[in-house]
Design an enzyme around this catalytic site. Sequence first.
Site, PDB file in Angstrom:
ATOM      1  N   ASN A 100     -10.190  -0.400  10.128  1.00  0.00           N
ATOM      2  CA  ASN A 100      -8.887   0.049   9.619  1.00  0.00           C
ATOM      3  C   ASN A 100      -8.382   1.137  10.552  1.00  0.00           C
ATOM      4  O   ASN A 100      -9.008   2.191  10.665  1.00  0.00           O
ATOM      5  CB  ASN A 100      -9.044   0.603   8.212  1.00  0.00           C
ATOM      6  CG  ASN A 100      -9.392  -0.491   7.222  1.00  0.00           C
ATOM      7  OD1 ASN A 100      -8.556  -1.310   6.885  1.00  0.00           O
ATOM      8  ND2 ASN A 100     -10.638  -0.528   6.789  1.00  0.00           N
ATOM      9  N   ASP A 131     -15.721  -0.775   8.789  1.00  0.00           N
ATOM     10  CA  ASP A 131     -16.359  -1.142   7.517  1.00  0.00           C
ATOM     11  C   ASP A 131     -17.402  -2.223   7.749  1.00  0.00           C
ATOM     12  O   ASP A 131     -17.101  -3.259   8.355  1.00  0.00           O
ATOM     13  CB  ASP A 131     -15.304  -1.649   6.529  1.00  0.00           C
ATOM     14  CG  ASP A 131     -14.294  -0.569   6.151  1.00  0.00           C
ATOM     15  OD1 ASP A 131     -14.482   0.599   6.553  1.00  0.00           O
ATOM     16  OD2 ASP A 131     -13.321  -0.896   5.440  1.00  0.00           O
ATOM     17  N   GLU A 142     -14.349  -5.070   9.047  1.00  0.00           N
ATOM     18  CA  GLU A 142     -13.045  -4.779   9.636  1.00  0.00           C
ATOM     19  C   GLU A 142     -12.995  -3.357  10.184  1.00  0.00           C
ATOM     20  O   GLU A 142     -13.844  -2.523   9.870  1.00  0.00           O
ATOM     21  CB  GLU A 142     -11.938  -4.964   8.600  1.00  0.00           C
ATOM     22  CG  GLU A 142     -12.115  -4.086   7.357  1.00  0.00           C
ATOM     23  CD  GLU A 142     -10.975  -4.236   6.360  1.00  0.00           C
ATOM     24  OE1 GLU A 142      -9.919  -4.770   6.728  1.00  0.00           O
ATOM     25  OE2 GLU A 142     -11.140  -3.794   5.216  1.00  0.00           O
ATOM     26  N   GLU A 176       0.805  -1.226   0.000  1.00  0.00           N
ATOM     27  CA  GLU A 176       0.000   0.000   0.000  1.00  0.00           C
ATOM     28  C   GLU A 176       0.842   1.283   0.000  1.00  0.00           C
ATOM     29  O   GLU A 176       0.356   2.370   0.318  1.00  0.00           O
ATOM     30  CB  GLU A 176      -0.954  -0.026   1.201  1.00  0.00           C
ATOM     31  CG  GLU A 176      -2.064  -1.017   0.981  1.00  0.00           C
ATOM     32  CD  GLU A 176      -2.736  -1.429   2.272  1.00  0.00           C
ATOM     33  OE1 GLU A 176      -3.805  -0.890   2.571  1.00  0.00           O
ATOM     34  OE2 GLU A 176      -2.184  -2.272   2.992  1.00  0.00           O
ATOM     35  N   SER A 178     -10.451  10.662   0.170  1.00  0.00           N
ATOM     36  CA  SER A 178     -10.746   9.347   0.742  1.00  0.00           C
ATOM     37  C   SER A 178     -12.028   9.390   1.554  1.00  0.00           C
ATOM     38  O   SER A 178     -12.486  10.454   1.969  1.00  0.00           O
ATOM     39  CB  SER A 178      -9.611   8.891   1.665  1.00  0.00           C
ATOM     40  OG  SER A 178      -8.387   8.883   0.986  1.00  0.00           O
ATOM     41  N   SER A 219      -6.182  -3.465   1.487  1.00  0.00           N
ATOM     42  CA  SER A 219      -6.434  -2.970   0.130  1.00  0.00           C
ATOM     43  C   SER A 219      -6.626  -4.090  -0.888  1.00  0.00           C
ATOM     44  O   SER A 219      -6.158  -4.003  -2.015  1.00  0.00           O
ATOM     45  CB  SER A 219      -5.303  -2.054  -0.331  1.00  0.00           C
ATOM     46  OG  SER A 219      -5.208  -0.962   0.527  1.00  0.00           O
TER      47      SER A 219
HETATM   48  N1  LIG Z   1     -17.416 -12.035   2.917  1.00  0.00           N
HETATM   49  C1  LIG Z   1     -17.556 -11.141   1.930  1.00  0.00           C
HETATM   50  N2  LIG Z   1     -18.720 -11.035   1.227  1.00  0.00           N
HETATM   51  C2  LIG Z   1     -18.835 -10.133   0.220  1.00  0.00           C
HETATM   52  N3  LIG Z   1     -17.859  -9.294  -0.172  1.00  0.00           N
HETATM   53  C3  LIG Z   1     -16.674  -9.352   0.478  1.00  0.00           C
HETATM   54  C4  LIG Z   1     -16.474 -10.276   1.569  1.00  0.00           C
HETATM   55  N4  LIG Z   1     -15.222 -10.109   2.024  1.00  0.00           N
HETATM   56  C5  LIG Z   1     -14.665  -9.147   1.268  1.00  0.00           C
HETATM   57  N5  LIG Z   1     -15.504  -8.691   0.324  1.00  0.00           N
HETATM   58  C6  LIG Z   1     -15.172  -7.674  -0.700  1.00  0.00           C
HETATM   59  O1  LIG Z   1     -13.759  -7.575  -0.799  1.00  0.00           O
HETATM   60  C7  LIG Z   1     -13.278  -6.287  -0.402  1.00  0.00           C
HETATM   61  C8  LIG Z   1     -11.952  -6.414   0.345  1.00  0.00           C
HETATM   62  O2  LIG Z   1     -12.087  -7.211   1.519  1.00  0.00           O
HETATM   63  P1  LIG Z   1     -11.614  -6.706   2.940  1.00  0.00           P
HETATM   64  O3  LIG Z   1     -11.879  -7.778   3.908  1.00  0.00           O
HETATM   65  O4  LIG Z   1     -12.235  -5.405   3.204  1.00  0.00           O
HETATM   66  O5  LIG Z   1     -10.057  -6.590   2.758  1.00  0.00           O
HETATM   67  P2  LIG Z   1      -9.059  -5.339   2.743  1.00  0.00           P
HETATM   68  O6  LIG Z   1      -8.359  -5.373   4.050  1.00  0.00           O
HETATM   69  O7  LIG Z   1      -8.144  -5.650   1.628  1.00  0.00           O
HETATM   70  O8  LIG Z   1      -9.849  -4.085   2.561  1.00  0.00           O
HETATM   71  C9  LIG Z   1     -14.421  -5.748   0.426  1.00  0.00           C
HETATM   72  O9  LIG Z   1     -14.389  -4.349   0.436  1.00  0.00           O
HETATM   73  C10 LIG Z   1     -15.633  -6.307  -0.306  1.00  0.00           C
HETATM   74  O10 LIG Z   1     -15.885  -5.585  -1.494  1.00  0.00           O
HETATM   75 MG   LIG Z   2     -11.568  -3.447   3.438  1.00  0.00          MG
END
Ligand SMILES: Nc1ncnc2c1ncn2[C@@H]1O[C@H](COP(=O)(O)OP(=O)(O)O)[C@@H](O)[C@H]1O
Ligand SMILES: [Mg+2]
Length: 368
Positions: free
Chosen positions: A302, A287, A300, A13, A311, A177
């Site tokens: 952040n 989120d 999560e 990132e 942003s 990300s």
């Molecule tokens: N269990 C899930 N169901 C539906 N969409 C998901 C799920 N997990 C992740 N996503 C999609 O993937 C993206 C990235 O996942 P995330 O867990 O937020 O990881 P990061 O830490 O990379 O942001 C999310 O913003 C969402 O769009």
């Molecule tokens: Mg995320």
Amino acid sequence: MKLYVIYGGKNAEHEVSVKSAFSILQHIYYDYYTVIPVYITREGSWFRGTEVESRDSIQSKAELVDLKQKQPFSFNELLEGESVAFPVLHGPNGEDGTVQGLFETLDIPYVGSGVLASAIGMDKLISKSVFKEAGLSVLPYKEVKLRDWKVSQQDVCEALETYLDYPMYVKPVNQGSSVGITRALNSEELTEAIELAFNYDYRIVVEKGVPVREIEVAILGNEDVHTSVPGELVKQKPFYAYEDKYLNQKVVREIPAKISAELTKKMRKMAADAFEAINGSGISRADFFLTEDGEVYINEVNTFPGFTSNSMYPKVWAKTGIPYADLIEEVIQLGLRRHKDKYKLSTEVTTEDDSIEMESINAELDTK
Ligand SMILES: Nc1ncnc2c1ncn2[C@@H]1O[C@H](COP(=O)(O)OP(=O)(O)O)[C@@H](O)[C@H]1O
Ligand SMILES: [Mg+2]
């Protein structure tokens, strides 16, 4: 007071971090600080540039990477006079407690969450346990360990398939990300996704994928926790890769999110609860996933969300009533206040009587 704005970093990132730092440097209240840019290369070397004088001193992101009169950064310099560190770092080696630990050791005030909150926030498995413990709903998930994967890929996939339905989201535990994350629709894709994720971490989490709206709430504060109006990341497709989300800017933001007053209230409360559960301080963005039938799951927290003026984090605060420059000042003040509050705590480890006891224990050990 010297303000060290630290950006770049040894992780995927890096680029988002430079972008955030560029925005921040254009909005700091320069009357209050001597501002020093510190750039961490992709290889992990730290460099400092000359003092940034004003909001329009730095004209481009490139100048932040090719710093004028660049020289190796010495941590000793933080100890001279009054300093505050502003780690504008995302992901591993920056948002995960490691850099925060460095400032704790040096006893330097810094912006953002401390070691514990940063480490929990970065860990997609531990954070889920902490959220559940705090009574917050999370989507069904399972951990995959590298040693089990090495023994039998088939057993691992079968175990996942009995517990979760497709689509499944496969994620390295310690990334951000969307790096290393795949949405898998069948066992072949699941195997490939797990293989890919193991390139980024030795621990993997697999989650049930659900069609969701993505709603984010910003959090600001130490003990007084404030939450913003929710914002929505409006998606044209189910999953955004890193490039789409941060570099190509294909994401549309709806601020405030078009959800009921009741859901807004619920999510703001959940955001504050999640922040407290991980022991957050300063800044965070929670989120959420909102399903078609109105269920809310926390995805999560952040602890250092994207911080460019465009942003989500600054945008939802602007809508809530805190303009970007004031937000930057506020997070610096929160960092300074937390450091000051720490001093009010007792650092005595032993009373006089205890120390006598320790002496006799030590003497006893010496004779053994
Ligand atoms: N269990 C899930 N169901 C539906 N969409 C998901 C799920 N997990 C992740 N996503 C999609 O993937 C993206 C990235 O996942 P995330 O867990 O937020 O990881 P990061 O830490 O990379 O942001 C999310 O913003 C969402 O769009
Ligand atoms: Mg995320």
